[in-house]
Design a protein around this motif. Structure first.
Motif, short mmCIF file in Angstrom:
data_model
loop_
_atom_site.label_atom_id
_atom_site.label_comp_id
_atom_site.label_asym_id
_atom_site.label_seq_id
_atom_site.Cartn_x
_atom_site.Cartn_y
_atom_site.Cartn_z
N HIS A 159 -3.44 0.03 -3.53
CA HIS A 159 -2.88 -1.30 -3.36
C HIS A 159 -2.65 -2.55 -4.09
O HIS A 159 -3.01 -2.22 -5.27
CB HIS A 159 -4.29 -2.03 -2.49
CG HIS A 159 -5.15 -1.16 -1.88
ND1 HIS A 159 -5.12 -1.58 -0.59
CD2 HIS A 159 -5.29 0.47 -1.40
CE1 HIS A 159 -5.55 -0.42 0.79
NE2 HIS A 159 -5.23 0.10 -0.16
N ALA A 160 -2.07 -3.30 -3.94
CA ALA A 160 -1.17 -4.74 -4.71
C ALA A 160 -1.51 -5.03 -3.49
O ALA A 160 -0.74 -5.20 -2.81
CB ALA A 160 -0.40 -4.16 -5.62
N PHE A 161 -1.98 -7.01 -4.48
CA PHE A 161 -1.81 -8.18 -2.97
C PHE A 161 -1.20 -9.07 -4.42
O PHE A 161 -1.06 -8.94 -5.27
CB PHE A 161 -2.97 -7.73 -1.85
CG PHE A 161 -4.35 -8.55 -3.34
CD1 PHE A 161 -4.40 -10.18 -3.84
CD2 PHE A 161 -4.98 -7.57 -2.74
CE1 PHE A 161 -5.09 -10.24 -4.96
CE2 PHE A 161 -6.40 -8.01 -3.56
CZ PHE A 161 -6.97 -9.27 -3.93
N ASP A 162 -1.14 -9.97 -3.44
CA ASP A 162 0.03 -11.57 -4.19
C ASP A 162 -1.48 -12.00 -4.36
O ASP A 162 -1.94 -12.95 -3.34
CB ASP A 162 1.20 -12.41 -3.72
CG ASP A 162 2.11 -11.19 -3.65
OD1 ASP A 162 2.69 -11.16 -4.20
OD2 ASP A 162 3.19 -11.36 -2.36
N PRO B 9 3.11 -14.92 -14.69
CA PRO B 9 3.87 -15.66 -12.89
C PRO B 9 4.48 -14.82 -11.91
O PRO B 9 5.49 -14.35 -11.15
CB PRO B 9 5.15 -16.00 -13.66
CG PRO B 9 5.64 -14.96 -14.85
CD PRO B 9 4.33 -14.65 -15.26
N GLU B 10 3.58 -13.04 -11.86
CA GLU B 10 3.93 -12.73 -11.21
C GLU B 10 3.23 -12.07 -10.13
O GLU B 10 2.97 -13.34 -9.07
CB GLU B 10 3.34 -11.05 -12.00
CG GLU B 10 3.80 -10.82 -13.42
CD GLU B 10 2.60 -10.02 -14.08
OE1 GLU B 10 3.52 -8.35 -14.42
OE2 GLU B 10 1.67 -10.12 -13.93
N THR B 11 4.28 -11.33 -9.28
CA THR B 11 3.94 -10.76 -8.01
C THR B 11 3.46 -9.76 -7.88
O THR B 11 3.61 -8.68 -8.75
CB THR B 11 5.34 -11.09 -6.41
OG1 THR B 11 6.06 -10.03 -7.17
CG2 THR B 11 5.82 -12.49 -6.92
N LEU B 12 3.10 -8.70 -6.59
CA LEU B 12 2.99 -7.69 -6.74
C LEU B 12 4.23 -6.29 -6.92
O LEU B 12 3.31 -5.30 -7.38
CB LEU B 12 2.00 -7.11 -5.34
CG LEU B 12 3.18 -7.34 -3.90
CD1 LEU B 12 4.34 -6.16 -3.60
CD2 LEU B 12 2.52 -7.76 -2.12
N GLN C 177 6.71 0.18 -9.56
CA GLN C 177 7.00 1.76 -10.59
C GLN C 177 5.85 2.70 -10.40
O GLN C 177 5.40 3.97 -10.41
CB GLN C 177 7.59 1.55 -11.83
CG GLN C 177 8.15 2.91 -12.50
CD GLN C 177 8.64 2.69 -14.50
OE1 GLN C 177 9.00 1.12 -14.38
NE2 GLN C 177 8.45 3.40 -15.09
N ILE C 178 4.82 1.61 -10.94
CA ILE C 178 3.63 2.26 -11.21
C ILE C 178 2.86 3.19 -9.63
O ILE C 178 3.18 4.61 -9.93
CB ILE C 178 2.41 1.64 -11.62
CG1 ILE C 178 3.27 1.66 -13.34
CG2 ILE C 178 1.10 2.43 -11.55
CD1 ILE C 178 2.16 -0.16 -13.60
N ALA C 179 3.17 1.96 -8.99
CA ALA C 179 2.59 2.70 -7.10
C ALA C 179 3.10 3.34 -6.99
O ALA C 179 2.50 4.81 -6.16
CB ALA C 179 2.79 1.52 -6.74
N VAL D 159 0.95 -1.79 0.29
CA VAL D 159 0.07 0.41 -0.33
C VAL D 159 1.26 0.70 -0.37
O VAL D 159 2.02 1.30 0.52
CB VAL D 159 -1.09 -0.30 1.28
CG1 VAL D 159 -2.09 1.38 1.21
CG2 VAL D 159 -2.05 -1.24 1.31
N ILE D 160 0.59 2.17 -0.64
CA ILE D 160 1.55 3.57 -0.40
C ILE D 160 0.18 4.60 -1.52
O ILE D 160 -0.55 3.83 -1.84
CB ILE D 160 2.50 3.33 -2.26
CG1 ILE D 160 3.46 5.34 -2.23
CG2 ILE D 160 1.91 3.37 -3.39
CD1 ILE D 160 4.26 5.01 -2.51
#
Length: 303
Positions: A73-76, A53-56, A61-63, A36-37
């Motif tokens: 917000h982003a989560f795995d 096969p990504e992760t948060l 960079q975008i966040a 979270v930012i």
């Protein structure tokens, strides 16, 4: 910002400059690692949903750019990064199960849905739309791209078609696990012209590699489990398109070899959604052209 308390530091609690990484317990089975930012007073909330096969970390960079004005917000997803990886059948990893996790996350994070934009790529797209069928007010707008809303094998990469059912599903999953290093090195640029090739941010590359296999479940396993329910959940979405009330924007890379743009065009036409074809872009627009993703999010709040 509305945030759950930080979990004790353990493996997976990476440091992202300017962001907060912590863990949110969804239920007794699932705990999510999230980032979270944002400023003390934001202009709205953005929730990014990653693909395979990504992760948060792919959103870092975008966040950091959007986080100057919005709470990001982003989560795995379960099965990826450092979120939980329960065994099947304790957790199915299906798109519908992911939709349940998404709903719970929005509630746990205390997100104001009226000020929420969801940006969902790849495997994140179908869960976001499935949730929107049942929750018309889940967000002010959903941006989706390069995913498979309908059961249209002819529009999909051969290995993705093969994951949907036996006898090809298990051998394909086994092969993906054997070739994990090659997948992580090349999945994001496969099919792109030489001049369009690009490298992943080192932190994202390292995080995906380090978290590929945990708790006896790999990211390829989670992906295969997801695909084993894919046709069922695609058919459910298609049968209930009339219930989709949330405004949707569809974006697609014209060079996407995994899911052809025809899929996005059909979905946009049938839902009356705006459709943008990104020239020279592959399956991961947010990685290849992050500035465009930032622009799309800002435009969603301006609507």
């Amino acid at each position: 910002m509305a945030m759950a308390s930080t979990a004790p530091t353990h493996a997976g609690a990476v440091t992202v400059a300017g962001s907060k990484i912590d863990f949110v317990k969804i239920d007794d089975t699932i705990t999510l690692r999230r980032m979270v930012i944002g400023p003390a007073s934001s202009n709205g909330t953005v929730l990014f949903l990653h693909g395979f096969p990504e992760t948060l970390t792919v959103w870092k960079q975008i966040a950091e750019t959007l986080g100057k004005d919005y709470e990001v917000h982003a989560f795995d997803w379960p099965g990826y990064g450092h979120s939980s990886r329960p065994s099947v059948p304790q957790f199915s990893y299906s798109p519908m199960e992911y939709a349940r996790v998404l709903k719970a996350y929005i509630e746990k994070a205390g997100v104001d849905r009226s000020r929420l934009v969801i940006y969902a790529s790849d495997i994140g797209g179908l869960p976001a739309l499935l949730l929107a069928l049942d929750e018309p007010s889940v967000a002010r707008k959903i941006i989706v791209g390069d995913f498979a809303p309908f059961n249209r094998p002819q529009y999909m990469y051969e290995s993705l078609q093969n994951l949907k059912a036996e006898p090809t599903a298990t051998p394909t999953r086994t092969y993906m696990n054997k070739t994990s290093e090659e997948i992580l090195q090349n999945v994001h640029r496969r099919g792109l012209a030489p001049e369009a090739q690009y490298e992943l941010p080192p932190e994202a590359q390292a995080d995906m590699k380090d978290s590929w296999a945990r708790d006896d479940v790999t990211s390829a396993d989670a992906f295969a489990f997801y695909y084993s329910h894919f046709a069922r959940d695609e058919d459910y979405l298609e049968a209930n398109l009339h219930s989709l009330k949330v405004p949707v924007k569809v974006i697609w890379g014209d060079s996407d070899i995994y899911v052809k743009p025809d899929m996005g065009k059909e979905f946009a036409a049938r839902t009356g959604s705006e459709f943008d074809l990104l020239i020279g872009i592959g399956h991961f627009p947010h990685l290849q052209d992050p500035a465009r993703t930032i622009e799309e999010v800002r435009a969603a709040f301006a609507d």
